[in-house]
Design an enzyme around this catalytic site. Sequence first.
Site, short mmCIF file in Angstrom:
data_model
loop_
_atom_site.label_atom_id
_atom_site.label_comp_id
_atom_site.label_asym_id
_atom_site.label_seq_id
_atom_site.Cartn_x
_atom_site.Cartn_y
_atom_site.Cartn_z
N SER A 254 77.71 47.83 23.86
CA SER A 254 78.23 47.66 25.17
C SER A 254 79.42 48.46 25.73
CB SER A 254 78.39 46.27 25.47
OG SER A 254 79.46 45.82 24.54
N ASP B 299 88.17 38.50 27.48
CA ASP B 299 87.60 39.97 27.09
C ASP B 299 88.70 40.91 26.66
OD1 ASP B 299 86.29 42.25 26.70
OD2 ASP B 299 85.06 42.13 28.28
N HIS C 30 86.09 45.30 25.87
CA HIS C 30 85.41 46.20 27.19
C HIS C 30 86.85 46.50 28.03
CE1 HIS C 30 82.02 43.89 25.80
NE2 HIS C 30 81.51 44.94 25.99
#
Length: 490
Positions: free
Chosen positions: A247, A457, A460
């Site tokens: 990702s 998170d 990312h």
Amino acid sequence: MKVEAACELPQTRRKYTPKFVPLILALTFVFTILPLYFPFSHNKSSLTSSFNIGSYQHLTPPKPNNPPPRHDKVRSWRRGHGYGGGGVAVAVAQELSTNPPPNLDTPANKTEVRKPDENEIKSPGSAQTDLIIAGGIHSNSEGISSKRQPARDSDVEVKMIRSNTTEGSKKCDLFTGEWVPNAEGPYYTNTSCNAIQEHQNCMKFGRPDTGFLKWRWKPDECELPIFDPYKFLELVRGKSLAFVGDSVARNHMQSLICLLSRVVHPVDVSKPTDENRLYQYTDYNFSVSIISSPYLIRTQKPDPNDFTRPFNLFLDEFDETWTSKIPSFDYIIISAGHCARWAFQTAFRAINAAGNFNGVTFLRTFAPSHLKGGPWDKGGDCVRTRPFKRNETVLEDYSQEMYSVQLEELRTAQEAGRRTGRKFRLFDATKPMMLRADGHPSKYGHWPVANRTIPNDCVHWCLPGPIDAWNDFLQELLKREVGRKSKSFT
């Protein structure tokens, strides 16, 4: 018959030396030898590389047409203890450097987005990729000397593969540097780009600070130009580019699409239900793909509907989702955040075994997570609001090992590529991004939910955000490849 020869030296008589001989020798010294050290006239217009010392002129030797490349001292990475959770290790890093950090007051590298003239896209000068052992090279302004640095027990010496670029006649390591202020950023917003996924849309979900958007990467010995969408599209005209990985690879591709959206939007020709995407820029005959392959090798879900169960990994089998398409790409960027050594071996073996592939493969090394205070599902967070300086953090434990593995396997692939004709390059995201703990979404990738704890998170990257600098790197790396190709035809 044995013949014995007499070895008696003949007797000689003393020769007479005429008195005028010393005079001749003295005159010879005055008119031939002496002018070499004390010239009677100086033609300064022809001695452009000379300088005066005291009352006489000292001549420096001319520089060679192809001087040896300059190298920074490659530093060792100190290991320590970190935090981790869910298979993701926290990566904080400290570069053991004796060099002072660059001046953070350097003016921002302003870039005007405009369409260049037809001949404005120039190929770079000589460029190369060097394989260097850590601690083995020292450079200064006078030349290059080899100097081994003693390794300490707490240090891990890894084999470094350095990519050099050329700025004028000066070699430069793109990936060794510092983040410096850039008042011009960001170059798009979360409202001007529709490629941003919700969990990366930090501004939408109320991130209060914007200072993390005002930095750019500055290599120690050169300038890294800010991404120019017009120049980039000219570099990739008629080409195909694939991002292969997890990702974060998708995060990178979305950053590229956002930066290009300042001048043109792509056509999405993917199937609506396909997680792999294909975008086309028809005016430039350029395509960009994202192929999801988090482990780079064949995987299998025991139960497709149960995401809590672990995958089955087939360590020596290709993931044909992407390996079957290798010949169709001109550039491949492969990455895998926390993948094992044998997965990279299998992935590189697939590229070396691919028929009719004449493109270039970049290994984008992993970008460290920055969890602090616990694992990702136990309250760990990343709350920093400005970059680290290189002497403020350290790459530790699992992250250090993973970085070393990626570099070593890339070197092995390059050696194999010399036999197969395949080209492998380094795209080192680890060293710059270990300093950007401020660039993750944290809790700003979603709205708060009452009576529910949602993991922060710290893997990312916000869009816009520090990951946009990866496309500054990509532009420079592709420019270098164009330069290599043009030189091969001259």
